[in-house]
Design a protein around this motif. Structure first.
Motif, PDB file in Angstrom:
ATOM      1  N   GLY A   1       0.809  -1.219   0.000  1.00 49.00           N
ATOM      2  CA  GLY A   1       0.000   0.000   0.000  1.00 49.00           C
ATOM      3  C   GLY A   1       0.836   1.260   0.000  1.00 49.00           C
ATOM      4  N   GLY A   2       1.900   1.273   0.829  1.00 45.34           N
ATOM      5  CA  GLY A   2       2.716   2.474   0.967  1.00 45.34           C
ATOM      6  C   GLY A   2       3.540   2.786  -0.261  1.00 45.34           C
ATOM      7  N   MET A   3       4.189   1.782  -0.827  1.00 46.67           N
ATOM      8  CA  MET A   3       5.066   2.012  -1.970  1.00 46.67           C
ATOM      9  C   MET A   3       4.277   2.431  -3.211  1.00 46.67           C
ATOM     10  N   LEU A   4       3.139   1.784  -3.449  1.00 44.29           N
ATOM     11  CA  LEU A   4       2.355   2.131  -4.627  1.00 44.29           C
ATOM     12  C   LEU A   4       1.806   3.551  -4.531  1.00 44.29           C
ATOM     13  N   LYS A   5       1.326   3.923  -3.360  1.00 44.65           N
ATOM     14  CA  LYS A   5       0.786   5.284  -3.214  1.00 44.65           C
ATOM     15  C   LYS A   5       1.896   6.316  -3.284  1.00 44.65           C
ATOM     16  N   CYS A   6       3.047   6.034  -2.679  1.00 43.33           N
ATOM     17  CA  CYS A   6       4.181   6.949  -2.788  1.00 43.33           C
ATOM     18  C   CYS A   6       4.560   7.158  -4.251  1.00 43.33           C
ATOM     19  N   ALA A   7       4.590   6.080  -5.015  1.00 41.08           N
ATOM     20  CA  ALA A   7       4.984   6.175  -6.415  1.00 41.08           C
ATOM     21  C   ALA A   7       4.035   7.072  -7.207  1.00 41.08           C
ATOM     22  N   GLU A   8       2.755   7.071  -6.859  1.00 38.69           N
ATOM     23  CA  GLU A   8       1.787   7.926  -7.544  1.00 38.69           C
ATOM     24  C   GLU A   8       2.153   9.403  -7.419  1.00 38.69           C
ATOM     25  N   TYR A   9       2.753   9.767  -6.297  1.00 38.11           N
ATOM     26  CA  TYR A   9       3.067  11.168  -6.015  1.00 38.11           C
ATOM     27  C   TYR A   9       4.548  11.506  -6.211  1.00 38.11           C
ATOM     28  N   GLY A  10       5.330  10.558  -6.710  1.00 37.47           N
ATOM     29  CA  GLY A  10       6.751  10.818  -6.889  1.00 37.47           C
ATOM     30  C   GLY A  10       7.558  10.747  -5.613  1.00 37.47           C
ATOM     31  N   TYR A  11       7.045  10.024  -4.625  1.00 42.71           N
ATOM     32  CA  TYR A  11       7.729   9.851  -3.336  1.00 42.71           C
ATOM     33  C   TYR A  11       8.348   8.457  -3.267  1.00 42.71           C
ATOM     34  N   ARG A  12       9.127   8.234  -2.220  1.00 40.54           N
ATOM     35  CA  ARG A  12       9.672   6.914  -1.923  1.00 40.54           C
ATOM     36  C   ARG A  12       9.305   6.552  -0.480  1.00 40.54           C
ATOM     37  N   LEU A  13       9.029   5.273  -0.258  1.00 43.02           N
ATOM     38  CA  LEU A  13       8.749   4.788   1.099  1.00 43.02           C
ATOM     39  C   LEU A  13       9.994   4.118   1.656  1.00 43.02           C
TER      40      LEU A  13
END
Length: 352
Positions: free
Chosen positions: A96-108
């Motif tokens: 959940g965390g990595m996929l959502k981070c990727a949507e916004y250009g973030y990294r978990l």
């Protein structure tokens, strides 16, 4: 021999588009203060050169690090990994965390911290200094540990508490543990059960009490007895085994048991079989968590499915929105799970 392709950087994009590095960074970060024609120009260069934005390039636009730090309990996580028993809390967190981070250009970034360590603040300070995260996700029991939350508050780092109803300026998210326990209880009541026992979890976790409260509420609503029908474990298999033995040895034993996690439910199933009780003929059983292993024991267990991936995804999204100054929903946010029916529940043989 083919020449190795040179790595494309933000400097190449800026040169190709004829703009500054800061302008490219603003386009990468989808910031509002970029003219549409300039955005198109920069994007055309990005597409032409095959540029993949890096965190370093994103940081050029301001003070953000584009990192979200997720913290889990070290002792319990390592114990689960070594046991290799199919517990997938961390897997679901990362999903959940990595996929959502990727949507916004973030990294978990995922870290383990021992909540019982006297040096917890020093350890966490070192991690924060090295990573400078834009936000932190806390999982139980860290969610309500004042040594952690006070440190993050003092350093003005937004954090999301999973499994916490704490008020304040930060984010709190639950999975509706009390409603889910009540749902499981009502499912058993609808199947004709009246003596429904509950094996509660570790007191260190606030959600343990919420789950017990949900069971109590549903039992009281139905006018059913609860005295002598609750034992407490600590989420371990051994504690579930001890609690099940106590409950099943009592006069007027329960016809159904809800266990507050899968390990204690599987232990209860083993104890019932050892005592010659058929599940679900003599004893119906419902578990919490719905980790993969409960599908493969006999019988496969009816379980409350906790939406861990969706919850962590929500935590990431809310932290990013908070970083951007966007409006927050009322707290706590509830990401409610569901009941997955399998073969461990049936009407009691003696419904009198």
């Amino acid at each position: 021999m083919a020449r190795r392709r040179q790595s494309v950087t933000i400097k190449h994009v800026a040169a190709d588009a004829g703009v500054s590095l800061q302008t490219v960074s603003r386009v990468i970060n989808n910031e509002a203060n970029v003219r549409p024609e300039m955005k198109e120009r920069v994007q055309a260069s990005i597409d032409k050169l095959g540029y993949v934005p890096s965190i370093a390039a994103q940081r050029m636009s301001g003070s953000r690090s584009y990192l979200i730090l997720a913290i889990n309990d070290r002792e319990r996580t390592i114990e689960d990994w070594r046991a290799r028993e199919g517990r997938d809390w961390v897997d679901q967190m990362l999903l959940g965390g990595m996929l959502k981070c990727a949507e916004y250009g973030y990294r978990l970034i995922f870290e383990l911290v021992d909540t019982h360590d006297d040096n917890i603040q020093r350890e966490l300070k070192g991690t924060i200094a090295a990573l400078q995260p834009d936000g932190v996700i806390l999982t139980p029991p860290h969610s309500d540990n004042p040594l952690i939350t006070d440190l993050l508050t003092a350093q003005k780092i937004p954090f999301a508490r999973i499994g916490s109803r704490a008020n304040g300026t930060n984010i709190s998210i639950t999975m509706g543990d009390d409603q889910l326990a009540a749902m499981a209880t009502r499912h058993l009541i609808d199947n004709g059960h009246k003596r429904i026992a509950f094996i509660a979890g570790d007191k260190e976790y606030a959600l343990s009490q919420w789950r017990k409260d949900g069971w109590l509420e549903a039992m009281q609503e139905a006018g059913l007895p609860t005295e002598g029908l609750c034992e407490r474990g600590d989420f371990s298999y051994a504690s579930g085994e001890a609690a099940a033995r106590t409950l099943l040895a009592r006069e007027g034993r329960p016809t159904a048991i809800i266990a507050a996690n899968d390990q204690m439910a599987m232990a209860t199933n083993a104890v019932a079989q050892e005592l010659g009780l058929d599940v679900p003929g003599d004893l119906s059983l419902i578990s919490f968590d719905n980790t993969p292993v409960v599908r493969f024991i006999q019988p496969p267990l009816t379980a409350i499915d906790q939406p861990v991936a969706e919850t962590v995804s929500t935590a990431v999204e809310l932290l990013i929105k908070k970083q951007r100054g966007e409006a927050m929903p009322p707290m706590p946010v509830v990401v409610e799970g569901s009941l997955v029916e399998r073969d461990s529940v049936a009407p009691p043989r003696d419904a009198s």
